[in-house]
Motif scaffolding. Sequence first.
Motif, short mmCIF file in Angstrom:
data_model
loop_
_atom_site.label_atom_id
_atom_site.label_comp_id
_atom_site.label_asym_id
_atom_site.label_seq_id
_atom_site.Cartn_x
_atom_site.Cartn_y
_atom_site.Cartn_z
N PRO A 1 80.36 -3.23 -3.10
CA PRO A 1 81.71 -2.58 -3.75
C PRO A 1 82.44 -2.71 -2.77
CG PRO A 1 79.81 -0.74 -2.57
CD PRO A 1 79.04 -1.65 -2.34
N GLN A 2 82.46 -3.52 -2.69
CA GLN A 2 83.76 -4.37 -1.54
C GLN A 2 84.15 -6.26 -1.84
OE1 GLN A 2 82.01 -4.63 2.72
NE2 GLN A 2 83.52 -3.38 3.39
N HIS A 3 83.75 -6.23 -2.93
CA HIS A 3 83.77 -8.28 -3.67
C HIS A 3 85.38 -7.48 -4.33
CE1 HIS A 3 84.42 -4.99 -8.19
NE2 HIS A 3 83.47 -4.32 -7.62
N GLU A 4 86.26 -6.78 -5.00
CA GLU A 4 87.55 -6.27 -4.53
C GLU A 4 88.45 -7.20 -3.08
OE1 GLU A 4 91.70 -3.24 -4.91
OE2 GLU A 4 89.13 -2.27 -4.28
N ILE A 5 87.57 -6.38 -2.25
CA ILE A 5 88.33 -7.24 -0.71
C ILE A 5 87.86 -8.72 -0.74
CG2 ILE A 5 87.95 -6.83 1.69
CD1 ILE A 5 87.20 -3.68 1.21
N VAL B 1 78.12 -12.78 0.85
CA VAL B 1 79.78 -13.00 1.05
C VAL B 1 80.05 -11.79 2.27
CG1 VAL B 1 81.55 -12.38 0.04
CG2 VAL B 1 79.50 -13.10 -1.26
N THR B 2 80.70 -12.98 3.46
CA THR B 2 81.25 -12.67 4.54
C THR B 2 83.00 -12.16 4.76
OG1 THR B 2 81.43 -14.39 5.70
CG2 THR B 2 79.64 -13.25 5.45
N VAL B 3 83.74 -11.45 5.13
CA VAL B 3 85.24 -11.68 5.22
C VAL B 3 85.34 -11.78 6.76
CG1 VAL B 3 86.97 -10.88 6.36
CG2 VAL B 3 86.10 -10.42 3.31
N VAL B 4 85.51 -13.08 6.86
CA VAL B 4 86.37 -13.12 8.56
C VAL B 4 87.75 -12.98 8.58
CG1 VAL B 4 87.16 -15.56 10.05
CG2 VAL B 4 84.82 -15.27 8.64
N SER B 5 87.88 -11.93 9.59
CA SER B 5 88.99 -10.93 9.74
C SER B 5 89.02 -11.77 11.02
CB SER B 5 88.22 -9.93 10.20
OG SER B 5 87.55 -9.49 11.11
N LEU C 1 77.35 -1.57 12.95
CA LEU C 1 76.52 -1.74 12.13
C LEU C 1 77.26 -0.55 11.30
CD1 LEU C 1 72.27 -2.42 14.13
CD2 LEU C 1 74.19 -4.30 12.66
N GLY C 2 76.68 -0.78 10.12
CA GLY C 2 77.42 0.35 8.96
C GLY C 2 76.16 0.53 8.01
N ALA C 3 75.80 1.34 6.61
CA ALA C 3 75.15 1.36 6.67
C ALA C 3 74.19 0.24 5.82
CB ALA C 3 75.39 2.30 5.05
N GLN C 4 72.83 0.56 5.79
CA GLN C 4 71.89 -0.28 4.82
C GLN C 4 72.48 -0.38 3.53
OE1 GLN C 4 68.55 -0.64 6.81
NE2 GLN C 4 68.31 -2.33 6.17
N ASP C 5 73.05 -0.90 2.93
CA ASP C 5 73.23 -0.70 1.30
C ASP C 5 73.42 -2.19 0.90
OD1 ASP C 5 74.57 1.88 1.92
OD2 ASP C 5 76.21 1.45 2.26
N ALA C 6 73.43 -1.99 -0.55
CA ALA C 6 73.18 -3.30 -1.05
C ALA C 6 74.39 -4.26 -1.09
CB ALA C 6 73.04 -2.84 -3.13
N PRO C 7 74.06 -5.81 -1.04
CA PRO C 7 74.63 -6.94 -0.28
C PRO C 7 75.57 -7.10 -1.09
CG PRO C 7 72.29 -7.48 -0.23
CD PRO C 7 72.38 -5.96 -0.52
N LEU C 8 76.71 -8.00 -0.98
CA LEU C 8 77.57 -9.19 -1.99
C LEU C 8 77.01 -10.05 -2.18
CD1 LEU C 8 80.16 -8.84 -4.23
CD2 LEU C 8 81.34 -9.54 -1.89
N LYS D 1 85.95 -1.02 6.74
CA LYS D 1 84.72 -0.17 7.28
C LYS D 1 83.55 0.21 4.94
CE LYS D 1 87.82 3.44 7.56
NZ LYS D 1 88.44 4.70 5.66
N GLY D 2 82.58 0.24 5.63
CA GLY D 2 81.87 0.19 4.30
C GLY D 2 81.12 -1.49 4.40
N ALA D 3 81.39 -2.65 5.25
CA ALA D 3 80.38 -3.34 5.86
C ALA D 3 79.22 -2.48 5.82
CB ALA D 3 81.57 -4.40 5.85
N LEU D 4 78.18 -3.85 5.78
CA LEU D 4 77.48 -4.09 6.41
C LEU D 4 76.65 -3.80 8.24
CD1 LEU D 4 75.32 -5.59 3.48
CD2 LEU D 4 75.90 -3.56 3.58
#
Length: 182
Positions: A79-83, A21-25, A145-152, A114-117
């Motif tokens: 964690p960005q599912h809310e966004i 999942v991405t957010v096109v900004s 590049l953000g942190a290498q966290d779990a992807p949404l 903030k917090g995106a991969l």
Amino acid sequence: VATSDLPDLFRRAFRRQAASVTVVSYVDAGGRPSGMTATAVCSVSVAPPTLLVCVNRAAQAWSHLVATGRLGVNILALPQHEIANHCSRPGEDKTLRAAWLLAPAEGRRTPVLKGALAHLDCEIVRAYPESTHTILIGQVTDVWLGAQDAPLIYLDGAYSTLDQGPERSYQAVWDQFTSAYL
Ligand SMILES: Cc1cc2nc3c(=O)[nH]c(=O)nc-3n(C[C@H](O)[C@H](O)[C@H](O)COP(=O)(O)O)c2cc1C
């Protein structure tokens, strides 16, 4: 199959494709940082760094993307599912909250979550209309590049994630192999 069944089967087939999942900004006409949730995003080439995004021309984002000629691709972490929900509510305001954003940096022209991969800042260099959507080609001008966290992940109409990070999955396969054959 009957042609009338195709759209439904098409939807059901793609519900089975796990999508990052991405957010096109973008910046809207009032100068507000905004975003649209999108999974139809794909890398095209490395030299030069180029990507594509398929955008519904009926979406609010469309006119703003055309007006500014720029788009950002934020690859979301779990964690960005809310966004992702905020940026996909039909007809609602798509302004990104200040708390979600990284401070603007020199050379970066689209909002960074903030917090995106990862975030890729792009100039829109070409547009190919196809039925209800237009394929926008973005030439990448900056990468964060953000942190290498779990992807949404979006799968079967719901948000989820991968059970394990890639290193751990490979390790599990290797452990199975060594215990069975070595
Ligand atoms: C998981 C998910 C993926 C989506 N992917 C896309 C996409 O790739 N392209 C697109 O145009 N819309 C996509 N959408 C729909 C837009 O996010 C949505 O149409 C838009 O934000 C609706 O708001 P609007 O009509 O008020 O602009 C997606 C929605 C969700 C929930």
